[in-house]
Motif scaffolding. Structure first.
Motif, PDB file in Angstrom:
ATOM      1  N   LEU A 169      36.843  42.824   2.349  1.00  0.00           N
ATOM      2  CA  LEU A 169      36.855  43.028   3.895  1.00  0.00           C
ATOM      3  C   LEU A 169      36.082  44.225   4.168  1.00  0.00           C
ATOM      4  N   GLU A 170      36.118  45.537   3.234  1.00  0.00           N
ATOM      5  CA  GLU A 170      35.292  46.557   3.781  1.00  0.00           C
ATOM      6  C   GLU A 170      33.740  46.305   3.150  1.00  0.00           C
ATOM      7  N   ALA A 171      33.881  45.607   2.290  1.00  0.00           N
ATOM      8  CA  ALA A 171      32.189  45.324   1.930  1.00  0.00           C
ATOM      9  C   ALA A 171      31.657  44.436   3.113  1.00  0.00           C
ATOM     10  N   PHE A 172      32.422  43.569   3.491  1.00  0.00           N
ATOM     11  CA  PHE A 172      31.878  42.607   4.741  1.00  0.00           C
ATOM     12  C   PHE A 172      31.560  43.620   5.813  1.00  0.00           C
ATOM     13  N   GLU A 173      32.341  44.471   6.139  1.00  0.00           N
ATOM     14  CA  GLU A 173      32.235  45.630   7.517  1.00  0.00           C
ATOM     15  C   GLU A 173      30.945  46.395   7.145  1.00  0.00           C
ATOM     16  N   GLN A 174      30.716  46.786   5.792  1.00  0.00           N
ATOM     17  CA  GLN A 174      29.497  47.676   5.280  1.00  0.00           C
ATOM     18  C   GLN A 174      28.296  46.950   5.601  1.00  0.00           C
ATOM     19  N   ARG A 175      28.300  45.786   5.012  1.00  0.00           N
ATOM     20  CA  ARG A 175      26.976  44.603   5.466  1.00  0.00           C
ATOM     21  C   ARG A 175      26.723  44.601   6.729  1.00  0.00           C
ATOM     22  N   LEU A 176      27.716  44.453   7.700  1.00  0.00           N
ATOM     23  CA  LEU A 176      27.483  44.451   9.051  1.00  0.00           C
ATOM     24  C   LEU A 176      26.774  45.735   9.445  1.00  0.00           C
ATOM     25  N   HIS A 177      27.321  46.834   9.107  1.00  0.00           N
ATOM     26  CA  HIS A 177      26.621  48.165   9.532  1.00  0.00           C
ATOM     27  C   HIS A 177      25.235  48.225   8.902  1.00  0.00           C
ATOM     28  N   GLU A 178      24.915  47.810   7.763  1.00  0.00           N
ATOM     29  CA  GLU A 178      23.571  47.812   7.021  1.00  0.00           C
ATOM     30  C   GLU A 178      22.641  47.093   8.003  1.00  0.00           C
ATOM     31  N   ASP A 231      43.789  55.061  22.950  1.00  0.00           N
ATOM     32  CA  ASP A 231      43.925  54.373  21.614  1.00  0.00           C
ATOM     33  C   ASP A 231      43.803  52.929  22.090  1.00  0.00           C
ATOM     34  N   HIS A 232      43.157  52.640  23.034  1.00  0.00           N
ATOM     35  CA  HIS A 232      43.134  50.953  23.286  1.00  0.00           C
ATOM     36  C   HIS A 232      42.060  50.501  22.286  1.00  0.00           C
ATOM     37  N   TYR A 233      40.893  50.955  21.816  1.00  0.00           N
ATOM     38  CA  TYR A 233      40.142  50.163  20.905  1.00  0.00           C
ATOM     39  C   TYR A 233      40.788  50.255  19.512  1.00  0.00           C
ATOM     40  N   GLN A 234      41.386  51.366  19.224  1.00  0.00           N
ATOM     41  CA  GLN A 234      41.999  51.296  18.005  1.00  0.00           C
ATOM     42  C   GLN A 234      43.149  50.135  17.841  1.00  0.00           C
ATOM     43  N   ARG A 235      44.039  49.876  18.963  1.00  0.00           N
ATOM     44  CA  ARG A 235      44.808  48.849  18.768  1.00  0.00           C
ATOM     45  C   ARG A 235      44.327  47.618  18.819  1.00  0.00           C
ATOM     46  N   GLU A 236      43.289  47.481  19.777  1.00  0.00           N
ATOM     47  CA  GLU A 236      42.583  46.042  19.341  1.00  0.00           C
ATOM     48  C   GLU A 236      41.975  45.992  17.955  1.00  0.00           C
ATOM     49  N   HIS A 237      41.282  47.012  17.534  1.00  0.00           N
ATOM     50  CA  HIS A 237      40.867  46.690  16.433  1.00  0.00           C
ATOM     51  C   HIS A 237      41.564  46.255  15.374  1.00  0.00           C
ATOM     52  N   ASP A 238      42.833  47.070  15.205  1.00  0.00           N
ATOM     53  CA  ASP A 238      44.047  46.714  14.245  1.00  0.00           C
ATOM     54  C   ASP A 238      44.573  45.144  14.285  1.00  0.00           C
ATOM     55  N   ARG A 239      44.823  45.021  15.670  1.00  0.00           N
ATOM     56  CA  ARG A 239      45.262  43.657  16.074  1.00  0.00           C
ATOM     57  C   ARG A 239      44.420  42.559  15.477  1.00  0.00           C
ATOM     58  N   VAL A 240      43.081  42.628  15.751  1.00  0.00           N
ATOM     59  CA  VAL A 240      42.240  41.842  15.433  1.00  0.00           C
ATOM     60  C   VAL A 240      41.888  41.613  13.871  1.00  0.00           C
ATOM     61  N   TRP A 241      42.010  42.789  13.230  1.00  0.00           N
ATOM     62  CA  TRP A 241      41.778  43.007  11.838  1.00  0.00           C
ATOM     63  C   TRP A 241      42.960  42.215  11.173  1.00  0.00           C
ATOM     64  N   ARG A 242      44.111  42.479  11.551  1.00  0.00           N
ATOM     65  CA  ARG A 242      45.322  41.848  11.122  1.00  0.00           C
ATOM     66  C   ARG A 242      45.281  40.299  11.182  1.00  0.00           C
ATOM     67  N   ILE A 243      44.992  39.789  12.037  1.00  0.00           N
ATOM     68  CA  ILE A 243      44.684  38.334  12.198  1.00  0.00           C
ATOM     69  C   ILE A 243      43.674  37.731  11.450  1.00  0.00           C
ATOM     70  N   LEU A 244      42.382  38.527  11.360  1.00  0.00           N
ATOM     71  CA  LEU A 244      41.246  38.211  10.656  1.00  0.00           C
ATOM     72  C   LEU A 244      41.535  38.178   9.227  1.00  0.00           C
ATOM     73  N   SER A 245      42.094  39.270   8.688  1.00  0.00           N
ATOM     74  CA  SER A 245      42.536  39.299   7.367  1.00  0.00           C
ATOM     75  C   SER A 245      43.510  38.339   6.738  1.00  0.00           C
ATOM     76  N   GLN A 246      44.114  37.530   7.690  1.00  0.00           N
ATOM     77  CA  GLN A 246      44.904  36.568   7.042  1.00  0.00           C
ATOM     78  C   GLN A 246      44.321  35.368   7.021  1.00  0.00           C
ATOM     79  N   TRP A 247      43.163  35.403   7.400  1.00  0.00           N
ATOM     80  CA  TRP A 247      42.286  34.014   7.327  1.00  0.00           C
ATOM     81  C   TRP A 247      41.917  33.561   5.908  1.00  0.00           C
ATOM     82  N   ASP A 248      42.292  32.316   6.062  1.00  0.00           N
ATOM     83  CA  ASP A 248      41.942  31.320   4.808  1.00  0.00           C
ATOM     84  C   ASP A 248      41.018  30.276   5.018  1.00  0.00           C
TER      85      ASP A 248
END
Ligand SMILES: [Zn+2]
Length: 353
Positions: A55-64, A25-42
């Motif tokens: 945020l989902e659209a942002f991730e989607q563009r990244l994958h495209e 679960d290490h990847y998931q833990r880091e992913h959640d931690r980082v996402w929490r910080i980034l999603s508070q970004w103003d």
């Protein structure tokens, strides 16, 4: 915040960062931690937080973006193969790598040969491997510009193999060892990230491992049923799984005859490994060697009244007329064959070890 952004951009590809993220679960833990910080970004452009959808659209563009790059890359490689791929040169390059691994192997043997015959044989074979490698190099030119049938250069494959080594070998093996074998687990965990340039271009092992006849050929399916390869694989254990760039010494050894170095043993191979590889791969030392049976007296006479001991001695004298009488444990008497039996401390010790 910057740290989170840095981790976010590296957390899918950066081997240095991911090397020890072996827990499930290490990847998931880091992913959640980082996402929490980034999603508070103003960013100051607006006073509201980003919505989940944004945020989902942002991730989607990244994958495209990634998909688009993958497609372009495939087309570029197909063009390269059509123009430059040379099957024969590819085969010669593998021969070269194998000869170099052979030379490495015999060089390691020569660091501590078991005896004169082995040293001479290893010297001869080192010379032959080097000569052959030199000849192949002349024929091929730069082995690092030999394209494979997928249009990849060796350097690109090494990068890929380092990542696969980590994801598909290191992490699962660490997970398994964590509960089963702490000694091997610690040794593997302490292994630093190999330099990508020092990986094998043909399998997921660092190239140096091949000098010790260690391969890591993941994703190898079994040989086709009824094929020659299947028959060969049965005849020569380890042949099919072995990386084509790896020394084939072990197979030669099993084959025997002139293929095997005189008096080369598994114990010598184990001793030849660098400490880290030994700790990770070599079977543990045999726990306790079977001791030679201790010599036993012909007979033992317990301590007792003199007439009983004398009577017993007379009886035994008739049976073992040449035996020697010695003092045994706890006041007993022992009869030994004239030429055997435990001598004074030190004289037989080595032979009994
Ligand atoms: Zn390899």
């Amino acid at each position: 915040m910057l740290e989170a952004l840095s981790v976010f951009t590296r957390m899918n590809t950066d081997v240095e960062l991911l090397w020890n993220w072996w827990e499930e679960d290490h990847y998931q833990r880091e992913h959640d931690r980082v996402w929490r910080i980034l999603s508070q970004w103003d960013n100051g452009a607006s006073q509201r937080e980003h919505t989940e959808e944004e945020l989902e659209a942002f991730e989607q563009r990244l994958h495209e973006d990634i998909d688009k790059k993958t497609k372009e890359d495939r087309e570029r490689r197909e063009a390269l193969v059509a123009e430059l791929y040379d099957k024969e040169r590819e085969g010669l390059r593998l021969q070269l790598l194998r000869k170099e691994a052979d030379a490495g192997f015999f060089r390691h043997v020569l660091e501590a040969p078991a005896n004169k015959a082995q040293r001479e044989d290893a010297e001869r074979r080192l010379g032959e491997s080097q000569t052959e490698a030199g000849r192949l190099r002349e024929q091929i030119g730069d082995p690092d510009d030999v394209l494979d049938s997928d249009g990849c250069l060796p350097a690109e494959r090494r990068e890929k193999h380092l990542e696969q080594h980590m994801r598909y070998w290191r992490h699962p093996v660490l997970r398994e060892l964590a509960t089963k074998n702490r000694r091997r687990f610690n040794a593997l965990l302490a292994m630093p990230v190999p330099d990508a340039a020092r990986m094998c271009s043909e399998c997921q092992a660092p190239a140096e491992w091949h000098e010790y006849d260690l391969s890591l050929r993941l994703f190898r399916s079994r040989p086709a049923r009824g094929s020659t390869a299947e028959r060969l694989a049965q005849l020569m254990p380890g042949w099919w799984e072995r990386c084509p760039a790896c020394t084939a010494y072990r197979i030669g050894h099993v084959w025997g005859g002139t293929y095997a170095l005189p008096d080369f043993t598994g114990e010598q191979w184990r001793a030849m490994l660098p400490p880290r590889l030994r700790a990770i791969f070599a079977p543990g030392p045999v726990e306790k060697k079977l001791a030679k049976p201790k010599p036993q007296p012909l007979a033992t006479i317990p301590p007792g009244p003199i007439d009983e001991v004398m009577a017993k001695l007379q009886e035994l004298q008739a049976k073992y007329p040449t035996a020697q009488v010695r003092q045994g444990a706890r006041g007993s008497w022992e009869l030994w064959p004239a030429t055997e039996g435990p001598k004074r401390k030190g004289s037989r010790q080595r032979a009994d070890e």
